[in-house]
Design an enzyme around this catalytic site. Structure first.
Site, PDB file in Angstrom:
ATOM      1  CD  GLU A 275       6.691 -11.410  14.584  1.00 54.00           C
ATOM      2  OE1 GLU A 275       6.330 -10.497  15.353  1.00 54.00           O
ATOM      3  OE2 GLU A 275       7.774 -11.413  13.990  1.00 54.00           O
TER       4      GLU A 275
ATOM      5  CB  CYS B  11      13.596 -33.876   3.645  1.00 51.08           C
ATOM      6  SG  CYS B  11      13.788 -32.784   5.070  1.00 51.08           S
TER       7      CYS B  11
ATOM      8  CB  THR C 194      10.058 -11.814   7.758  1.00 49.36           C
ATOM      9  OG1 THR C 194      11.236 -12.226   8.447  1.00 49.36           O
ATOM     10  CG2 THR C 194       9.735 -12.814   6.669  1.00 49.36           C
TER      11      THR C 194
ATOM     12  CG  HIS D 284      12.882  -8.707   3.737  1.00 50.33           C
ATOM     13  ND1 HIS D 284      13.774  -7.963   3.003  1.00 50.33           N
ATOM     14  CD2 HIS D 284      13.504  -9.006   4.893  1.00 50.33           C
ATOM     15  CE1 HIS D 284      14.884  -7.812   3.705  1.00 50.33           C
ATOM     16  NE2 HIS D 284      14.738  -8.433   4.856  1.00 50.33           N
TER      17      HIS D 284
ATOM     18  CB  CYS E  30       8.389 -32.858   4.254  1.00 51.53           C
ATOM     19  SG  CYS E  30      10.087 -33.474   4.392  1.00 51.53           S
TER      20      CYS E  30
HETATM   21 ZN    ZN Z   1       8.627 -12.339  12.214  1.00 53.23          ZN
HETATM   22 ZN    ZN Z   2      11.615 -32.288   5.794  1.00 53.66          ZN
END
Ligand code: ZN
Ligand code: ZN
Length: 341
Positions: free
Chosen positions: A61, A93, A39, A42, A90
């Site tokens: 991490e 939701c 990630t 990316h 949140c």
């Molecule tokens: Zn990661």
């Molecule tokens: Zn939420």
């Protein structure tokens, strides 16, 4: 203090920054180690600029020690060893209300959507912290987050002892899934094209094959039936095709890899074999607890997984090493907080 920032169009820059004092309900930690993952790569390649912004400290991490606490913080004390579950939900939701807060519709992934760990000191809300046992080193604990991913994936698969599980893709995530599944009594095979990764996996006593002939593998391994569970970790069309070929009737295909584009899937085979397709994303608190326990128990062969540790000043190098691929699994950045200061 030093902080490593992702700079849009400019890669990773290590800069001098002021540590932020903890406000009410916040804790400041001395960051010990930060793991770099796919990630983060990316982000480095600009693929997540909309979420990350033009200049940001990334990294999710990590493990460290509590350095200071803000007003109203009673659960944490200076010196406590901690890791971070980098999800802020949140709470209101429909997904949160249904009890799936880890995949909140408005999820803030800390280290991507907000400031992350690649700095000497990090101030964050106290509810993101997870306590570490004394017997687990902070270096090993930097792997809690990716190990929690593996625990979540295996839990989503509803894998039972004695069942066969194929893992398509033997990078760090695939390898950790294989280790966690094997520790839970599954019969595991990893499919991986990279010979270095195959050698690392084989050295850990896990069956690993070069996926050249899936039909022959299914025949030899399962007598033609297929595996009860297949984890698709490659994120590639070829991997998805192999995964569908590997799964048995009424088996489960667990989608772990991030497919950034639409893929082709033979739905007739899903129908014909009554397959289940299960998504598995990040982790829940239970998975973090399981990951801490696995690492503390020595179930995860950490030394074989950590290919290299670089100091924070050279954070850019950690990304370069990982980006080159080849003979590398996990790279950690040493942010200096492992010893009391
Ligand atoms: Zn990661
Ligand atoms: Zn939420």
């Amino acid at each position: 203090m030093l902080a490593a920032q992702y700079v849009r169009g400019g890669g990773i820059e290590v800069v001098e920054a002021d540590p932020r004092r903890p406000g009410p309900g916040e804790v400041q930690i001395d960051v010990a180690y930060v793991g770099i993952c796919g990630t983060d790569l990316h982000i480095l390649h600009g693929a997540m600029d909309e979420r990350v912004g033009a200049r940001a400290v990334i990294g999710h991490e990590t493990a460290g020690r509590v350095h200071a606490v803000g007003d109203g913080v009673t659960a944490w004390s200076v010196g406590d060893h901690v890791t971070v579950m980098p999800l802020e939900w949140c709470g209101t939701c429909p997904t949160c209300v249904a009890g799936h807060r880890h995949i909140c519709d408005r999820l803030n992934f800390v280290g991507i959507d907000s400031t992350g760990a690649l700095q000497e000191m990090w101030t964050l809300p106290q509810h993101l912290l997870v306590r570490l046992p004394a017997e687990l080193s902070l270096r090993d604990a930097a792997l809690v987050e990716p190990v929690a991913v593996a625990h979540h994936d295996v839990r989503r698969a509803r894998l039972e002892p004695g069942q066969r599980a194929a893992v398509v893709g033997g990078g760090p995530v695939g390898l950790l899934i294989a280790l966690v599944a094997a520790a839970q009594g599954a019969e595991v095979r990893v499919l991986e094209t990279n010979p270095f990764r195959r050698s690392v996996i084989a050295a850990l006593g896990i069956d690993v094959v070069d996926p050249v002939d899936i039909a022959a593998l299914v025949e030899e391994w399962t007598g033609g039936a297929g595996a009860e569970v297949v984890f698709e970790v490659s994120g590639a069309q070829g991997g998805l095709d192999s995964a569908v070929d590997l799964v048995r009737a009424r088996g489960r295909l667990v989608v772990v890899g991030i497919h950034a584009q639409r893929r082709e899937l033979d739905l007739k085979r899903v129908f014909w074999k009554e397959l289940e397709i299960v998504g598995a994303r990040v982790y829940e608190s239970q998975d973090f607890a399981d990951a801490v326990a696995s690492l503390a128990a020595g179930t995860i062969p950490v030394e074989a997984l950590i290919s290299k540790v670089v100091p924070l000043e050279s954070a850019a190098e950690a990304f370069e090493i990982l980006d080159l691929g080849g003979a590398v699994m996990k790279v950690l950045v040493d942010c200096g907080g492992a010893e009391p200061q």
